[in-house]
Design a protein around this motif. Structure first.
Motif, PDB file in Angstrom:
ATOM      1  N   GLU A  81      -9.544   5.332  -9.795  1.00  0.00           N
ATOM      2  CA  GLU A  81      -8.927   5.063 -11.089  1.00  0.00           C
ATOM      3  C   GLU A  81      -8.066   3.806 -11.066  1.00  0.00           C
ATOM      4  O   GLU A  81      -8.137   2.978 -11.969  1.00  0.00           O
ATOM      5  CB  GLU A  81      -8.087   6.263 -11.519  1.00  0.00           C
ATOM      6  N   ARG A  82      -7.241   3.652 -10.030  1.00  0.00           N
ATOM      7  CA  ARG A  82      -6.296   2.535  -9.982  1.00  0.00           C
ATOM      8  C   ARG A  82      -6.859   1.295  -9.298  1.00  0.00           C
ATOM      9  O   ARG A  82      -6.314   0.198  -9.458  1.00  0.00           O
ATOM     10  CB  ARG A  82      -5.011   2.964  -9.270  1.00  0.00           C
ATOM     11  N   GLY A  83      -7.906   1.462  -8.504  1.00  0.00           N
ATOM     12  CA  GLY A  83      -8.457   0.319  -7.781  1.00  0.00           C
ATOM     13  C   GLY A  83      -7.571  -0.198  -6.682  1.00  0.00           C
ATOM     14  O   GLY A  83      -7.596  -1.390  -6.348  1.00  0.00           O
ATOM     15  N   ARG A 131      -7.832  19.190  -0.989  1.00  0.00           N
ATOM     16  CA  ARG A 131      -7.159  18.680  -2.182  1.00  0.00           C
ATOM     17  C   ARG A 131      -6.585  17.282  -1.942  1.00  0.00           C
ATOM     18  O   ARG A 131      -6.673  16.413  -2.817  1.00  0.00           O
ATOM     19  CB  ARG A 131      -6.046  19.648  -2.608  1.00  0.00           C
ATOM     20  N   LEU A 132      -5.987  17.054  -0.764  1.00  0.00           N
ATOM     21  CA  LEU A 132      -5.450  15.726  -0.450  1.00  0.00           C
ATOM     22  C   LEU A 132      -6.554  14.672  -0.462  1.00  0.00           C
ATOM     23  O   LEU A 132      -6.382  13.579  -1.015  1.00  0.00           O
ATOM     24  CB  LEU A 132      -4.755  15.748   0.908  1.00  0.00           C
ATOM     25  N   SER A 133      -7.686  15.000   0.145  1.00  0.00           N
ATOM     26  CA  SER A 133      -8.789  14.042   0.199  1.00  0.00           C
ATOM     27  C   SER A 133      -9.355  13.759  -1.190  1.00  0.00           C
ATOM     28  O   SER A 133      -9.594  12.599  -1.552  1.00  0.00           O
ATOM     29  CB  SER A 133      -9.884  14.586   1.122  1.00  0.00           C
ATOM     30  N   GLU A 134      -9.556  14.805  -1.997  1.00  0.00           N
ATOM     31  CA  GLU A 134     -10.120  14.618  -3.340  1.00  0.00           C
ATOM     32  C   GLU A 134      -9.165  13.833  -4.237  1.00  0.00           C
ATOM     33  O   GLU A 134      -9.577  12.951  -4.994  1.00  0.00           O
ATOM     34  CB  GLU A 134     -10.434  15.973  -3.955  1.00  0.00           C
ATOM     35  N   THR A 135      -7.874  14.141  -4.166  1.00  0.00           N
ATOM     36  CA  THR A 135      -6.897  13.420  -4.982  1.00  0.00           C
ATOM     37  C   THR A 135      -6.848  11.949  -4.611  1.00  0.00           C
ATOM     38  O   THR A 135      -6.765  11.074  -5.486  1.00  0.00           O
ATOM     39  CB  THR A 135      -5.498  14.051  -4.815  1.00  0.00           C
ATOM     40  N   ALA A 136      -6.910  11.661  -3.314  1.00  0.00           N
ATOM     41  CA  ALA A 136      -6.891  10.264  -2.879  1.00  0.00           C
ATOM     42  C   ALA A 136      -8.126   9.514  -3.369  1.00  0.00           C
ATOM     43  O   ALA A 136      -8.033   8.361  -3.814  1.00  0.00           O
ATOM     44  CB  ALA A 136      -6.797  10.196  -1.353  1.00  0.00           C
ATOM     45  N   ARG A 168       0.821  -1.222   0.000  1.00  0.00           N
ATOM     46  CA  ARG A 168       0.000   0.000   0.000  1.00  0.00           C
ATOM     47  C   ARG A 168       0.856   1.274   0.000  1.00  0.00           C
ATOM     48  O   ARG A 168       0.756   2.111   0.914  1.00  0.00           O
ATOM     49  CB  ARG A 168      -0.931   0.019   1.209  1.00  0.00           C
ATOM     50  N   PRO A 169       1.693   1.482  -0.989  1.00  0.00           N
ATOM     51  CA  PRO A 169       2.544   2.687  -0.980  1.00  0.00           C
ATOM     52  C   PRO A 169       1.740   3.975  -1.095  1.00  0.00           C
ATOM     53  O   PRO A 169       2.131   5.006  -0.544  1.00  0.00           O
ATOM     54  CB  PRO A 169       3.462   2.481  -2.190  1.00  0.00           C
ATOM     55  N   GLU A 170       0.623   3.949  -1.854  1.00  0.00           N
ATOM     56  CA  GLU A 170      -0.175   5.168  -2.002  1.00  0.00           C
ATOM     57  C   GLU A 170      -0.782   5.602  -0.676  1.00  0.00           C
ATOM     58  O   GLU A 170      -0.811   6.795  -0.352  1.00  0.00           O
ATOM     59  CB  GLU A 170      -1.281   4.965  -3.042  1.00  0.00           C
ATOM     60  N   ALA A 171      -1.285   4.637   0.099  1.00  0.00           N
ATOM     61  CA  ALA A 171      -1.862   4.969   1.410  1.00  0.00           C
ATOM     62  C   ALA A 171      -0.792   5.520   2.349  1.00  0.00           C
ATOM     63  O   ALA A 171      -1.024   6.485   3.088  1.00  0.00           O
ATOM     64  CB  ALA A 171      -2.531   3.741   2.022  1.00  0.00           C
ATOM     65  N   VAL A 172       0.395   4.910   2.323  1.00  0.00           N
ATOM     66  CA  VAL A 172       1.484   5.390   3.175  1.00  0.00           C
ATOM     67  C   VAL A 172       1.892   6.809   2.786  1.00  0.00           C
ATOM     68  O   VAL A 172       2.147   7.667   3.645  1.00  0.00           O
ATOM     69  CB  VAL A 172       2.678   4.424   3.098  1.00  0.00           C
ATOM     70  N   ALA A 173       1.960   7.086   1.461  1.00  0.00           N
ATOM     71  CA  ALA A 173       2.322   8.432   1.015  1.00  0.00           C
ATOM     72  C   ALA A 173       1.294   9.460   1.480  1.00  0.00           C
ATOM     73  O   ALA A 173       1.647  10.564   1.919  1.00  0.00           O
ATOM     74  CB  ALA A 173       2.446   8.456  -0.509  1.00  0.00           C
ATOM     75  N   LEU A 174      -0.003   9.105   1.396  1.00  0.00           N
ATOM     76  CA  LEU A 174      -1.046  10.026   1.862  1.00  0.00           C
ATOM     77  C   LEU A 174      -0.898  10.298   3.351  1.00  0.00           C
ATOM     78  O   LEU A 174      -1.008  11.451   3.807  1.00  0.00           O
ATOM     79  CB  LEU A 174      -2.428   9.439   1.559  1.00  0.00           C
TER      80      LEU A 174
END
Length: 531
Positions: free
Chosen positions: A429-431, A418-423, A353-359
């Motif tokens: 999109e990526r699932g 913006r952080l919430s909307e981008t996430a 989960r790299p995307e979640a960690v980055a957020l």
């Protein structure tokens, strides 16, 4: 190695004939059925235990088993060393000992060795259970006083022994019918099941004529005994799976459970991500542990470059919940384990989960900025309060100008949005999971910091006081627009109190002008702040 030879007659701790066929016992209710146990015994020559001393040791051990356990253990001593000839119990394999235990329910493999340091002996042993066809871990028991080695041997066999049970109900908890639990025991030490005991459940899938087709353990699942009533043990289901014991299972099967006793061995894990050729070690992740009823977890360590981590021997004698964290915040995997259950390394797949960690990292950085701003505001408000009390309005004006240069609240609100909307968009999109439970908690905490601490009541109060001080008649002046004003609409500050009653419009009998009132401590400026 020295075995018992042919001098010791086959018998059991209760004086009954344990060599009889197990078929009649199998027809009895499981809670009234004793355990038929076949025992192989060997002595390391370095232990310097003669044949007479060995026989006396076994005799005293059987006496203790009869005194404290009684009928639940039907012990059959083998006249030779069997699989222990030329081997230690640690070198045994299920394929080797399984056929030797045919016709009984358990096989015990016991050995006397010299103590590694000093005098005395070390007793080692392990059990093979014929019901689930599992060879248990190796147990060691020190015997510092050879003349009292029989007590140490009895304690070793109590640890080696693993009770068997049938799972009769699994919703919401589990109820077990424990084999031998209804048989009388001379002492509490001999009870087969007690609160705190841990079982591991197994599926036994049956073929034609009740033959066993497959035995499958349920991973990351344990049954913790909370209460024992007669021969029925009520258990809490502790699992890392959503539905460890489903109600509908294809085929004919039995659901059984095997008791577990932790051994003094390390517990080893290897965490990996990906599958097949794409599999990679999960290196650099933090592992934490907590008890079942504990809320606070303690850090165990960090996985190495191969994704491995080891819990030391005697880490805990109870079930613990382990959690693997990415960047110390994002849970990747949580599962229960009984330390010392097995010396084998267990491979556990995880999803990085790299995307979640980055957020979560961005949210943590945003929280740090907010806390820093709260501290800077607090310093300025304290100085403004001191200058307003001393009516040093030039200093108040300078501090107000400095206050206006601080980042406004709306900037943080926009960045958080913006952080919430981008996430949300990236996740759709990526699932891939981005707005995890931990990420949502970080979002809520950041929003709460903004709403609670970044209001402008203090600034507006000091600005109003300064503007009243500059008015010739002390009346309020409408404040100019400020970038610090929050983005939402607020109620304008009330007009200052009128002069004393009875004064004329010409001011002839009016009281002298009062100095501008110093602003009180606003609600947002008092109390504790998160730094």
């Amino acid at each position: 190695m020295l075995g018992l030879g042919g001098w010791f007659a086959v018998g059991d701790a209760s004086g009954q004939d344990a060599s009889a066929s197990a078929e009649p016992a199998a027809s009895a209710e499981i809670e009234r059925r004793p355990y038929s146990i076949r025992v192989w015994f060997s002595v390391d020559p370095a232990a310097r235990l003669g044949q007479g001393s060995t026989r006396a040791l076994v005799d005293r051990w059987l006496t203790l088993a009869q005194r404290f356990v009684g009928s639940p253990w039907q012990i059959e001593i083998q006249p030779d060393e069997g699989p222990l000839r030329g081997r230690s119990p640690q070198q045994l394999e299920p394929e080797l000992v399984g056929p030797l235990v045919d016709g009984v329910e358990k096989g015990w493999f016991l050995r006397v060795e010299p103590a590694p340091t000093g005098g005395g002996l070390t007793l080692v042993g392990r059990e093979y259970d014929a019901t689930v066809r599992q060879l248990g871990p190796l147990y060691r028991q020190p015997a510092p006083f050879p003349k009292d080695a029989a007590r140490s041997l009895f304690e070793l066999t109590r640890r080696v022994f693993a009770p068997v049970a049938e799972v009769v109900r699994s919703d919401p908890g589990a109820e077990l019918r424990v084999q031998g639990a209804a048989l009388p025991t001379p002492d509490r030490l001999g009870r087969v099941a007690e609160p705190g005991l841990v079982f591991r459940p197994y599926w036994i899938f049956l073929g034609p004529n009740e033959t066993i087709r497959e035995i499958r353990s349920i991973p990351f699942t344990y049954l913790h005994v909370d209460e024992v009533e007669g021969s029925l043990a009520r258990c809490q289901i502790v699992s890392g799976l959503r539905q460890p014991l489903p109600k509908q299972v294809a085929g004919r099967y039995r659901l059984v459970a095997l008791g577990l006793n932790p051994a003094d061995v390390p517990t080893r894990f290897r965490f990996v991500s990906g599958e097949g050729d794409q599999q990679l070690p999960a290196a650099g992740y933090v592992l934490t542990a907590r008890g079942l009823r504990d809320r606070v977890a303690s850090e165990v360590g960090t996985t190495d470059r191969e994704g491995r981590i080891t819990l030391p021997p005697k880490f805990s004698d109870k079930l613990v919940m382990l959690r693997l964290l990415a960047a110390g915040v994002e849970p990747l995997r949580e599962f229960p384990v009984l330390p010392g259950e097995t010396p084998e390394e267990r491979e556990i797949p995880v999803e990085p989960r790299p995307e979640a960690v980055a957020l979560e990292f961005r949210l943590k950085a945003l929280q740090d900025e907010i806390v820093d701003l709260i501290a800077r505001r607090g310093v300025l408000e304290a100085r403004l309060d001191a200058r307003a009390t001393g009516e040093a309005w030039d200093e108040v004006k300078r501090l107000l100008d400095e206050y206006e240069q601080l980042p406004p609240r709306r900037d943080f609100e926009e960045r958080l949005a913006r952080l919430s909307e981008t996430a949300q968009l990236t996740q759709a999109e990526r699932g891939v999971p981005i707005l995890t439970r931990t990420a949502q908690a970080e979002l809520a905490e950041t929003r709460a910091l903004i709403e609670r601490y970044l209001d402008d009541e203090a600034y507006q109060a000091f600005l109003d006081a300064y503007q009243r001080s500059q008015a010739p008649d002390g009346s309020a002046v409408a404040p100019a627009a400020s970038p610090l004003v929050r983005s939402t609409e607020t109620t304008p500050p009330p007009a200052p109190a009128s002069r004393a009653a009875g004064s004329s419009s010409t001011g002839q009998n009016a009281a002298p002008d009062s100095p501008p009132a110093r602003p009180g401590t606003p609600s947002g400026a008092g109390g504790s702040v998160p730094f």
